[in-house]
Design a protein around this motif. Structure first.
Motif, PDB file in Angstrom:
ATOM      1  N   ALA A   6       4.866   4.154 -11.039  1.00 35.20           N
ATOM      2  CA  ALA A   6       3.417   3.991 -10.887  1.00 35.20           C
ATOM      3  C   ALA A   6       3.095   2.728 -10.096  1.00 35.20           C
ATOM      4  O   ALA A   6       2.251   2.730  -9.190  1.00 35.20           O
ATOM      5  CB  ALA A   6       2.754   3.941 -12.265  1.00 35.20           C
ATOM      6  N   THR A   7       3.783   1.639 -10.411  1.00 38.02           N
ATOM      7  CA  THR A   7       3.554   0.378  -9.697  1.00 38.02           C
ATOM      8  C   THR A   7       3.933   0.513  -8.230  1.00 38.02           C
ATOM      9  O   THR A   7       3.213   0.038  -7.343  1.00 38.02           O
ATOM     10  CB  THR A   7       4.371  -0.742 -10.351  1.00 38.02           C
ATOM     11  OG1 THR A   7       4.097  -0.785 -11.753  1.00 38.02           O
ATOM     12  CG2 THR A   7       4.028  -2.091  -9.737  1.00 38.02           C
ATOM     13  N   GLY A   8       5.056   1.172  -7.968  1.00 37.86           N
ATOM     14  CA  GLY A   8       5.484   1.375  -6.585  1.00 37.86           C
ATOM     15  C   GLY A   8       4.495   2.214  -5.800  1.00 37.86           C
ATOM     16  O   GLY A   8       4.214   1.947  -4.625  1.00 37.86           O
ATOM     17  N   ARG A   9       3.937   3.233  -6.435  1.00 39.67           N
ATOM     18  CA  ARG A   9       2.953   4.074  -5.747  1.00 39.67           C
ATOM     19  C   ARG A   9       1.685   3.271  -5.398  1.00 39.67           C
ATOM     20  O   ARG A   9       1.111   3.435  -4.318  1.00 39.67           O
ATOM     21  CB  ARG A   9       2.597   5.267  -6.619  1.00 39.67           C
ATOM     22  CG  ARG A   9       3.676   6.339  -6.643  1.00 39.67           C
ATOM     23  CD  ARG A   9       3.352   7.424  -7.641  1.00 39.67           C
ATOM     24  NE  ARG A   9       4.292   8.537  -7.550  1.00 39.67           N
ATOM     25  CZ  ARG A   9       4.465   9.458  -8.485  1.00 39.67           C
ATOM     26  NH1 ARG A   9       3.759   9.399  -9.598  1.00 39.67           N
ATOM     27  NH2 ARG A   9       5.331  10.433  -8.318  1.00 39.67           N
ATOM     28  N   GLY A  10       1.265   2.423  -6.336  1.00 39.81           N
ATOM     29  CA  GLY A  10       0.106   1.591  -6.048  1.00 39.81           C
ATOM     30  C   GLY A  10       0.358   0.663  -4.879  1.00 39.81           C
ATOM     31  O   GLY A  10      -0.490   0.503  -3.990  1.00 39.81           O
ATOM     32  N   LEU A  11       1.544   0.048  -4.853  1.00 37.81           N
ATOM     33  CA  LEU A  11       1.881  -0.865  -3.763  1.00 37.81           C
ATOM     34  C   LEU A  11       2.000  -0.113  -2.439  1.00 37.81           C
ATOM     35  O   LEU A  11       1.565  -0.609  -1.391  1.00 37.81           O
ATOM     36  CB  LEU A  11       3.186  -1.593  -4.082  1.00 37.81           C
ATOM     37  CG  LEU A  11       3.647  -2.640  -3.070  1.00 37.81           C
ATOM     38  CD1 LEU A  11       2.575  -3.706  -2.866  1.00 37.81           C
ATOM     39  CD2 LEU A  11       4.960  -3.275  -3.514  1.00 37.81           C
ATOM     40  N   ALA A  12       2.578   1.081  -2.475  1.00 41.98           N
ATOM     41  CA  ALA A  12       2.692   1.881  -1.250  1.00 41.98           C
ATOM     42  C   ALA A  12       1.316   2.228  -0.698  1.00 41.98           C
ATOM     43  O   ALA A  12       1.109   2.231   0.519  1.00 41.98           O
ATOM     44  CB  ALA A  12       3.495   3.155  -1.533  1.00 41.98           C
ATOM     45  N   HIS A  13       0.368   2.501  -1.578  1.00 42.74           N
ATOM     46  CA  HIS A  13      -1.001   2.794  -1.114  1.00 42.74           C
ATOM     47  C   HIS A  13      -1.611   1.564  -0.446  1.00 42.74           C
ATOM     48  O   HIS A  13      -2.270   1.673   0.601  1.00 42.74           O
ATOM     49  CB  HIS A  13      -1.866   3.235  -2.286  1.00 42.74           C
ATOM     50  CG  HIS A  13      -3.293   3.514  -1.906  1.00 42.74           C
ATOM     51  ND1 HIS A  13      -3.705   4.711  -1.376  1.00 42.74           N
ATOM     52  CD2 HIS A  13      -4.404   2.727  -1.965  1.00 42.74           C
ATOM     53  CE1 HIS A  13      -5.001   4.664  -1.127  1.00 42.74           C
ATOM     54  NE2 HIS A  13      -5.454   3.469  -1.473  1.00 42.74           N
ATOM     55  N   LEU A  14      -1.397   0.399  -1.042  1.00 44.36           N
ATOM     56  CA  LEU A  14      -1.920  -0.829  -0.431  1.00 44.36           C
ATOM     57  C   LEU A  14      -1.355  -1.015   0.977  1.00 44.36           C
ATOM     58  O   LEU A  14      -2.089  -1.306   1.921  1.00 44.36           O
ATOM     59  CB  LEU A  14      -1.570  -2.040  -1.298  1.00 44.36           C
ATOM     60  CG  LEU A  14      -2.351  -2.236  -2.590  1.00 44.36           C
ATOM     61  CD1 LEU A  14      -1.822  -3.447  -3.340  1.00 44.36           C
ATOM     62  CD2 LEU A  14      -3.837  -2.413  -2.317  1.00 44.36           C
ATOM     63  N   HIS A  15      -0.039  -0.849   1.111  1.00 44.74           N
ATOM     64  CA  HIS A  15       0.606  -1.096   2.395  1.00 44.74           C
ATOM     65  C   HIS A  15       0.233  -0.036   3.434  1.00 44.74           C
ATOM     66  O   HIS A  15      -0.108  -0.378   4.570  1.00 44.74           O
ATOM     67  CB  HIS A  15       2.123  -1.116   2.216  1.00 44.74           C
ATOM     68  CG  HIS A  15       2.619  -2.359   1.554  1.00 44.74           C
ATOM     69  ND1 HIS A  15       3.959  -2.662   1.408  1.00 44.74           N
ATOM     70  CD2 HIS A  15       1.956  -3.388   0.970  1.00 44.74           C
ATOM     71  CE1 HIS A  15       4.089  -3.809   0.776  1.00 44.74           C
ATOM     72  NE2 HIS A  15       2.889  -4.262   0.488  1.00 44.74           N
TER      73      HIS A  15
END
Length: 647
Positions: free
Chosen positions: A451-460
């Motif tokens: 979940a954290t990785g998906r959030g960060l991927a969306h930011l980037h």
């Protein structure tokens, strides 16, 4: 007897095909496994009872419906001799094969992998295989991890490895490969090793990103990161005209080294003096300008609870000769109906004090609960502050805590966001068990990581925003682990060169000591530390070795280097896990180690990291691969294999 035994097995398969068609595949796989094990000598502890189900055999893993064998893991069980043909090739649903650390020998059967189109991980290291790499290996389009190290393979390394577009790890060290290294250019490749072979020539540009240890032990290999290759043509001899006759006058002498140093020192002293004079003038000018400014109020405590006062509720800001009252600025997705006065009257308690400022839980008179972050050391102008916050206010993703409003005045800068009552990941990992929090199990940890990785991927990818302050206290939890969310994102531009990313102890990427600017790659490093935190249960800046405190990354690297990988995992996970859990933990550890690479350019993109974690999570939770790829752009190409290390 053996023939009669196999005849009975084939008869059972025939009966199955007539009566129970749905389980025929498993019956055929059972025959193939028994055929394999009966033709390969092995230790007595590997005993597959014909009275037990196939899925209960040691090293055999089936899918959730118990209708197909998806993994065969037989490391170090004393397998001796060649792999019998037409045995393992019939296990067409295999995702993982691990036969490492045995005494298997001879060439690999040419058709062994022809039908294993779903294979994602293949571990054959530490055996006695010989011959060349079969062409069928180069057709395994879903293969992510291939380890053929420490065998007797010979011939050249095939260019066909470029066909394996999902490959994340390729290990060919300790063999007898000869010739040049082909130009292997696979974007997902994060681990590569061809050391201790007989390779020659220059290292391709596409592989220069890997460390020296990936190529050492090849005496005729050259090029970055090894010493430079010798030029094809020798440098020309100096012409007679360039030679100085013995009796010719000497050329004018250059300045001595001491003179150059002296000049540099004097110049430096003069420059430093000018800078000090300028700094003194600026400080004096600023004091004169601010001499009439009143003191700023800070939160005061009333009956055990902090009440936020900014001291600016009735202040006026001069804009273009007119006066404008300071106010909360809400974003378009407004869910709340309160103003600054309501917020200042709210009862509040401190949630935490971080590098960027202090966060409060504010409960308004109507019962609405929000989080108010009081920023400190902001250097951005009002216009810069507003522009950055307008960008952050548009970020919309399930795994990002949304910003709801902001406030700016000369003395106060506030951010308003949703309150998530479940607390932070840091509290669950490092908080006291007396507080009632239970230890996070492996399933919850891998889901929080994803979940954290998906959030960060969306930011980037979508918002083009660098988080800049990734840490476990900024990962907020919801009842559903898949909905864990990142907070405090995108604030670094407000703090100039001394932003949170540069001061986050334990999470800080090494290049930030020089660049002082957070990037996508520094975010990936911090995310890698977060993964290590999930795996070890240790805080990044509280890891001790004897009496010495070292950062978590260095400690994990030292343990893994000594091949004590199991020692890094949280005892809570080891106690409750099984063999499959340990393998998944090792796979996530490998991903984390790639993220914390000291060289920023060698770290994977966060999108690739997410895809690798998705694959581990799908196996961990027993879901259909495609259903979990929520952030993938193309669902028609099948699942992306994990960046796993040896199981």
């Amino acid at each position: 007897m053996a023939s009669l035994y196999l005849l009975c097995i084939f008869f059972l398969a025939f009966v199955c095909s007539l009566l129970l068609p749905a389980s025929c595949d498993l019956a055929e796989e059972r025959v193939a496994l028994l055929d394999f094990i009966s033709n390969v000598p092995h230790e007595s502890r590997l005993s597959w009872s014909t009275n037990a189900t196939t899925c209960s055999w040691v090293g055999v893993k089936c899918d959730d419906n118990q209708t197909a064998v998806i993994a065969l893991r037989l490391p170090g069980v004393g397998l001796v001799g060649p792999i019998p043909p037409n045995t393992l090739s019939k296990l067409i649903n295999l995702r993982v094969i691990s036969l490492r650390s045995n005494a298997l020998s001879g060439p690999i059967p040419t058709n062994l992998f022809s039908n294993l189109t779903l294979l994602r991980s293949l571990y054959l290291q530490d055996n006695r295989f010989s011959g060349q790499i079969p062409d069928s290996v180069l057709l395994l389009g879903r293969l992510a991890r291939l380890d053929l190290s420490e065998n007797g393979f010979r011939g050249t390394i095939p260019f066909g490895f470029n066909n394996l577009t999902r490959l994340t790890g390729l290990f060919l060290q300790g063999n007898g490969f000869q010739g040049k290294i082909p130009s292997i250019d696979i974007p997902s490749l994060v681990s590569f090793n061809v050391s201790d072979n007989k390779l020659n020539g220059s290292i391709p540009k596409s592989l220069e990103k890997f460390p020296l240890s990936s190529f050492s032990g090849n005496l005729q290999l050259c090029g970055n990161p090894l010493p430079e290759c010798a030029p094809f043509f020798a440098p020309p001899a100096p012409s007679p005209a360039d030679e100085v006759p013995p009796n010719s006058p000497k050329k004018k002498k250059k300045l001595s080294k001491a003179a150059i140093i002296a000049i540099s020192v004097v110049g430096g002293v003069l420059l430093l003096s000018l800078l000090l004079i300028l700094l003194f003038w600026l400080i004096r000018h600023r004091r004169n300008r601010n001499g009439s400014v009143g003191e700023k109020k800070v939160p005061r405590v009333v009956t055990g609870q902090a009440v936020m006062e900014t001291g600016t509720t009735s202040s006026d800001i001069g804009i273009g000769g007119e006066k404008e009252r300071s106010k909360l600025v809400f974003f378009d997705n407004r869910l709340y109906s309160f103003d600054l006065e309501d917020l200042l009257r709210a009862s509040a308690e401190v949630l935490g004090k971080g590098i960027a400022g202090t966060s409060y839980k504010a409960v308004l008179e109507d019962g609405t609960t929000v989080v108010v972050k009081r920023l400190k050391d902001v250097v951005a102008s009002k216009r810069e502050y507003e522009v950055q916050l307008e960008i952050l206010g548009k970020v919309n993703h399930d795994n990002i805590v949304p910003l709801r409003a902001y406030y700016y005045s000369k003395d106060e800068k506030l951010l308003v966001s949703d309150y998530l009552p479940n607390g932070s990941l840091s509290a669950f990992l490092h908080g006291s068990r007396a507080s009632g929090k239970t230890a996070l199990d492996w399933d919850n940890r891998i889901r929080i990581a994803l979940a954290t990785g998906r959030g960060l991927a969306h930011l980037h990818r979508t918002s083009q925003v660098v988080h800049g302050n990734i840490k476990s206290s900024n990962v907020l939890l919801r009842p559903d682990p898949d909905s864990a969310a990142l907070s405090d994102f995108g604030l670094s531009p407000l703090f100039g060169m001394a932003g949170p990313a540069c001061r986050a102890s334990g999470y800080r990427a090494p290049e930030l000591l020089d660049t002082r600017k957070a990037t996508d790659k520094s975010d990936v490093y911090s995310f890698g530390v977060l993964l290590l935190e999930l795996l070890t249960g240790k805080a990044p800046n509280q890891t001790t070795v004897g009496e010495e405190t070292i950062d978590l990354t260095r400690w994990v690297q030292s343990v893994v280097k000594e091949e004590w990988t199991a020692e890094v995992f949280d005892v809570e996970l080891v106690k409750s896990g099984d063999q499959n859990t340990e393998e998944e933990m090792v796979q996530l550890l490998q991903i984390a180690m790639a993220c914390v690479n000291q060289i920023a350019e060698s770290r994977p993109e966060i999108e690739s990291v997410v895809k690798m974690i998705e694959e581990i999570a799908s196996l961990c939770r027993g879901e259909v691969e495609d259903s979990i790829r929520q952030s993938s752009d193309d669902r028609s190409n099948g699942p992306t294999p994990p960046a796993a290390v040896t199981p």
